[in-house]
Design an enzyme around this catalytic site. Structure first.
Site, PDB file in Angstrom:
ATOM      1  CD  GLU A 123      -2.964  -0.942  -0.014  1.00  0.00           C
ATOM      2  OE1 GLU A 123      -2.977   0.107  -0.670  1.00  0.00           O
ATOM      3  OE2 GLU A 123      -3.681  -1.930  -0.292  1.00  0.00           O
ATOM      4  CG  ASP A 134      -8.161   4.453  -4.728  1.00  0.00           C
ATOM      5  OD1 ASP A 134      -9.383   4.479  -4.993  1.00  0.00           O
ATOM      6  OD2 ASP A 134      -7.372   3.674  -5.268  1.00  0.00           O
ATOM      7  CE1 TYR A 179      -6.690   2.957  -0.763  1.00  0.00           C
ATOM      8  CE2 TYR A 179      -4.362   3.031  -0.190  1.00  0.00           C
ATOM      9  CZ  TYR A 179      -5.421   2.419  -0.833  1.00  0.00           C
ATOM     10  OH  TYR A 179      -5.226   1.260  -1.523  1.00  0.00           O
TER      11      TYR A 179
END
Length: 348
Positions: free
Chosen positions: A33, A134, A116
């Site tokens: 991520e 996102d 996020y």
DNA sequence: AATCCGGGGCG
DNA sequence: CGCCCAGGATT
């Protein structure tokens, strides 16, 4: 079928095989991520492989030096991601006994993890129904529901976060979140989305109203500024050069570069000859120099265009501590510098 | 709320 | 050449 059924069905057929989709280990999910923030999969994938290979566990990452981490990150950009990644690895190992936090709320406290990333890790690894928002989610939802609220505002974020939270499949938040992002990335693309074979084409507001190209709405960003960089590439008679770590708070923090003279405008050969900072740097010592690139190299960052000249300067002895030219490639540098290192043939 | 931070790819 | 990308920290 309702929204989440259509979406997750689409995902089960169309998902790409990616290395981080084979695991729920929060360390690997976190790594992926962070690498993929503002970065496309094609660009981030080799970096993910390199990090997993070099640092198979969070303990390996925590035990590495920041320089090793930055070196592996070299070329990926947004280098604060790498510094925060390393900081947080050390924090988890030293303060949390190596145990990854397992809730959205606790994840959000970690350096480098915002809404996020906390939502992504909490949902994918721990089945917490926290919706991810996102760029893909903004685009898909704004088009499907015809929402014109600008996405780069606080109101925009709140609106889309609330909508995604309503839509999420609470029984399988992990797949739902990955599905909605994958859908935005490969189906509801920025340009030329595949509307004719889209499972939502009968319910899409933007398709109905022909506003696909107008959504999502994004407020204009600030204009780019122009800067003039002059790098002093010293070459001493014992084949050494000056190569220093950038300090302070600006761009490229902790990456290495040649001594830099920043000027208001482009520097001519005569300007260079008499420039006080240059003369000061060599402290009265005589030196021969040539301009490496007649035409400026324009290195483009999101908010700055760096008009760059490299000056090759031969000196008897270096004005300050240096390194051997053969060692240059061992240091983490911005792409602007590594491109020069690849192109310039140092005298041997 | 606005600004800063990289680099690559695409149309 | 402008826009976009699995955003976050700082001010």
């Amino acid at each position: 079928m309702n929204f989440k059924e259509i979406l997750t069905n689409w995902y089960s057929v169309n998902k790409r095989e990616l290395p981080w989709r084979k695991t729920k280990n929060p360390y690997y999910i976190w790594l992926s991520e962070i690498i993929l923030q503002q970065t496309q999969i094609k660009q981030g994938l080799p970096y993910y492989e390199a990090f997993v290979t070099n640092f198979p566990t969070i303990f390996d990452l925590a035990n590495a030096s920041e320089e090793e981490v930055l070196k592996l990150w070299q070329g990926l950009g947004y280098y604060s991601r790498a510094r925060n990644l390393h900081f947080t690895a050390k924090y988890i190992v030293n303060e949390l006994n190596g145990i990854f936090p397992n809730t959205y709320k606790e994840l959000l406290k970690l350096k480098g993890i915002g809404d996020y990333t906390a939502s992504a890790i909490a949902s994918i690894c721990f089945n917490e129904p926290t919706a991810v928002v996102d760029g893909n989610v903004y685009r898909f939802l704004s088009r499907h529901y015809g929402i014109e609220t600008p996405i780069n505002t606080t109101e925009g974020f709140k609106t889309f976060k609330a909508l995604a939270t309503e839509l999420i499949d609470t029984n399988n938040p992990a797949d739902f979140n990955q599905a909605i992002m994958e859908f935005g990335a490969t189906q509801c693309k920025p340009k030329n989305p595949e509307c004719t074979r889209c499972p939502f084409n009968s319910s899409c507001e933007a398709l109905k109203n022909d506003t696909i190209s107008k959504l999502p709405v994004k407020l204009k960003k600030t204009k780019v500024s122009k800067k003039h960089f002059n790098f002093l590439v010293c070459i001493s008679s014992d084949k050494k050069t000056v190569f220093n770590k950038r300090t302070g708070k600006g761009i490229w923090k902790n990456l290495y570069q040649f001594p830099l003279v920043e000027t208001k405008s482009s520097l001519s050969v005569d300007d260079f000859k008499t420039h006080p900072l240059v003369k000061d740097f060599f402290n009265g010592q005589r030196y021969d120099f040539t301009l490496y690139n007649e035409t400026e190299i324009i290195h483009k960052l999101s908010h700055q265009h760096l008009h760059t000249k490299f000056w090759i300067i031969e000196v008897n002895t270096l004005p300050e501590e240096g390194i051997y030219i053969t060692e240059l490639h061992n240091y983490p540098t911005p792409v602007l510098i590594s491109n020069f290192l690849n192109d310039f043939n140092f005298p041997v």
